[in-house]
Design a protein around this motif. Structure first.
Motif, PDB file in Angstrom:
ATOM      1  N   VAL A   1       0.836  -1.199   0.000  1.00  0.00           N
ATOM      2  CA  VAL A   1       0.000   0.000   0.000  1.00  0.00           C
ATOM      3  C   VAL A   1       0.870   1.247   0.000  1.00  0.00           C
ATOM      4  O   VAL A   1       2.036   1.224   0.404  1.00  0.00           O
TER       5      VAL A   1
ATOM      6  N   ARG B   1     -12.521  -4.563  -9.880  1.00  0.00           N
ATOM      7  CA  ARG B   1     -11.481  -5.554  -9.609  1.00  0.00           C
ATOM      8  C   ARG B   1     -10.802  -6.054 -10.882  1.00  0.00           C
ATOM      9  O   ARG B   1      -9.784  -6.747 -10.805  1.00  0.00           O
TER      10      ARG B   1
ATOM     11  N   THR C   1     -13.518   2.997   4.750  1.00  0.00           N
ATOM     12  CA  THR C   1     -13.245   1.964   3.747  1.00  0.00           C
ATOM     13  C   THR C   1     -13.917   2.318   2.424  1.00  0.00           C
ATOM     14  O   THR C   1     -15.101   2.661   2.400  1.00  0.00           O
TER      15      THR C   1
ATOM     16  N   THR D   1      -9.896   0.122  -2.565  1.00  0.00           N
ATOM     17  CA  THR D   1      -8.461   0.404  -2.409  1.00  0.00           C
ATOM     18  C   THR D   1      -8.119   1.139  -1.128  1.00  0.00           C
ATOM     19  O   THR D   1      -6.943   1.157  -0.746  1.00  0.00           O
TER      20      THR D   1
ATOM     21  N   ARG E   1      -8.151   1.870   2.968  1.00  0.00           N
ATOM     22  CA  ARG E   1      -8.341   1.351   4.324  1.00  0.00           C
ATOM     23  C   ARG E   1      -7.748   2.385   5.273  1.00  0.00           C
ATOM     24  O   ARG E   1      -6.554   2.658   5.230  1.00  0.00           O
TER      25      ARG E   1
ATOM     26  N   ALA F   1      -4.343   0.866  -1.600  1.00  0.00           N
ATOM     27  CA  ALA F   1      -3.761  -0.289  -2.273  1.00  0.00           C
ATOM     28  C   ALA F   1      -3.889  -0.133  -3.780  1.00  0.00           C
ATOM     29  O   ALA F   1      -4.656   0.706  -4.278  1.00  0.00           O
TER      30      ALA F   1
ATOM     31  N   ARG G   1      -5.028  -2.523  -5.716  1.00  0.00           N
ATOM     32  CA  ARG G   1      -6.147  -3.313  -6.205  1.00  0.00           C
ATOM     33  C   ARG G   1      -7.379  -3.083  -5.345  1.00  0.00           C
ATOM     34  O   ARG G   1      -7.284  -2.598  -4.223  1.00  0.00           O
TER      35      ARG G   1
ATOM     36  N   ALA H   1      -9.648  -5.322  -4.143  1.00  0.00           N
ATOM     37  CA  ALA H   1     -10.203  -6.507  -3.490  1.00  0.00           C
ATOM     38  C   ALA H   1     -11.002  -6.103  -2.257  1.00  0.00           C
ATOM     39  O   ALA H   1     -10.617  -5.187  -1.526  1.00  0.00           O
TER      40      ALA H   1
ATOM     41  N   ARG I   1     -11.418  -7.759   0.472  1.00  0.00           N
ATOM     42  CA  ARG I   1     -10.664  -8.080   1.684  1.00  0.00           C
ATOM     43  C   ARG I   1      -9.191  -7.779   1.458  1.00  0.00           C
ATOM     44  O   ARG I   1      -8.589  -8.278   0.515  1.00  0.00           O
ATOM     45  N   GLN I   2      -8.628  -6.971   2.355  1.00  0.00           N
ATOM     46  CA  GLN I   2      -7.220  -6.600   2.256  1.00  0.00           C
ATOM     47  C   GLN I   2      -6.583  -6.728   3.639  1.00  0.00           C
ATOM     48  O   GLN I   2      -6.266  -5.728   4.292  1.00  0.00           O
TER      49      GLN I   2
ATOM     50  N   ALA J   1      -3.305  -4.777   4.407  1.00  0.00           N
ATOM     51  CA  ALA J   1      -3.490  -3.340   4.631  1.00  0.00           C
ATOM     52  C   ALA J   1      -4.083  -3.083   6.003  1.00  0.00           C
ATOM     53  O   ALA J   1      -3.660  -2.160   6.717  1.00  0.00           O
ATOM     54  N   ASP J   2      -5.075  -3.880   6.395  1.00  0.00           N
ATOM     55  CA  ASP J   2      -5.673  -3.723   7.719  1.00  0.00           C
ATOM     56  C   ASP J   2      -4.621  -3.893   8.812  1.00  0.00           C
ATOM     57  O   ASP J   2      -4.533  -3.084   9.745  1.00  0.00           O
TER      58      ASP J   2
END
Length: 294
Positions: free
Chosen positions: A17, A163, A239, A242, A244, A266, A268, A270, A272-273, A276-277
């Motif tokens: 990220v 995506r 959120t 990309t 977070r 990020a 991408r 997605a 769920r990341q 990054a979280d």
């Protein structure tokens, strides 16, 4: 603090990220306040972190007698802002107080609750409140329903395209701080510092708001960096595809209090990341440890 900044940049890079952050000791003197900053002046699309600005505005208006926190507000199924949590999940009419809407907007990031509050106070009042507190780079330009509508319009009604279509992702208006609700990491820690010092609103309302921020249900970002029973974490997440984010306060049992804002983007989209979280909690822990050792 150069060493910790280098480590933070490495955490962001390892998570895949781009990151911006700011952390500060809330109780240090203004002239000598230690800080950890990585891109702290960078404007970022705030997503639901902006609900924190809305919440402070609600409390300030209540202080001024312009808003009754006990006033009842009706929410009808057909009028609700889409979202995965809160009132959008319910099938029947609901009535609740302004105070309870505020709790829903912060604890589960309820978009409908936030929009009922935005409708009641107005975007201009939110921006006026932020300027009064000294936040010069924090601006609300849309409600949550407008944010969601912009995503839907940009995607042609098919968010899954994000995506697989990088060009579409790059054009998404809500990711552009010039066209979306925005702030900077430093502005967010300034707001949190004012709230924890009872300067953002009256002491009673500040105490009430801090208590609600301590009830946020998401433990996987800022709080994940402090898995200790005697350390309390308060925060508000944000959120978007990309993005977070989280801005919050970490309190230690010895009385230490630290405002932290971490924003990430990020490459991408997605849904769920986890990397990054997790980076948000790791970066926060590194920054707070550095401040405590300063």
């Amino acid at each position: 603090m150069s060493g910790v900044r280098a480590r933070i940049r490495t955490v962001f890079a390892d998570a895949g990220v781009t990151g911006w952050m700011h952390a500060v000791d809330i109780d240090a003197g203004t002239g000598t306040r230690a800080e950890v900053a990585v891109g702290a002046e960078t404007p970022v699309s705030t997503a639901s972190v902006h609900k924190l600005c809305l919440a402070v505005t609600v409390q300030r208006l209540a202080d001024e007698g312009r808003l009754d926190l006990d006033a009842q507000v009706e929410s009808l199924p057909g009028d609700r802002t889409p979202g995965p949590t809160g009132l959008a999940m319910l099938s029947g009419p609901v009535r609740m107080s302004v105070r309870d809407l505020l709790a829903m907007a912060l604890t589960v990031s309820d978009n409908t609750a936030a929009d009922l509050l935005f409708d009641r106070v107005g975007l201009a009042a939110v921006n006026d409140a932020m300027r009064a507190i000294g936040l010069r780079r924090t601006v609300a330009v849309h409600t949550m329903r407008d944010l969601i509508a912009a995503v839907d319009e940009d995607c042609g009604g098919d968010e899954a395209r994000l995506r697989s279509d990088p060009a579409l992702l790059a054009r998404l208006r809500v990711l552009d701080p010039a066209r979306a609700n925005h702030s900077t990491p430093r502005d967010m820690t300034r707001l949190l510092t004012a709230l924890w010092r009872d300067e953002a609103c009256s002491p009673d309302r500040a105490r009430e708001l801090r208590a609600v921020l301590g009830l946020q249900v998401w433990p996987h970002r800022l709080a994940a960096g402090f898995p200790y029973d005697d350390v309390r974490v308060y925060g508000k997440t944000g959120t978007l595809p990309t993005l977070r984010h989280e801005a919050g306060v970490v309190e230690y049992p010895d009385g230490g209090r630290y405002a932290v804002a971490v924003f990430t983007r990020a490459a991408r989209a997605a849904a769920r990341q986890p990397a990054a979280d997790a980076a948000i909690g790791t970066v926060a822990r590194l920054a707070v440890r550095a401040l405590r050792a300063h």
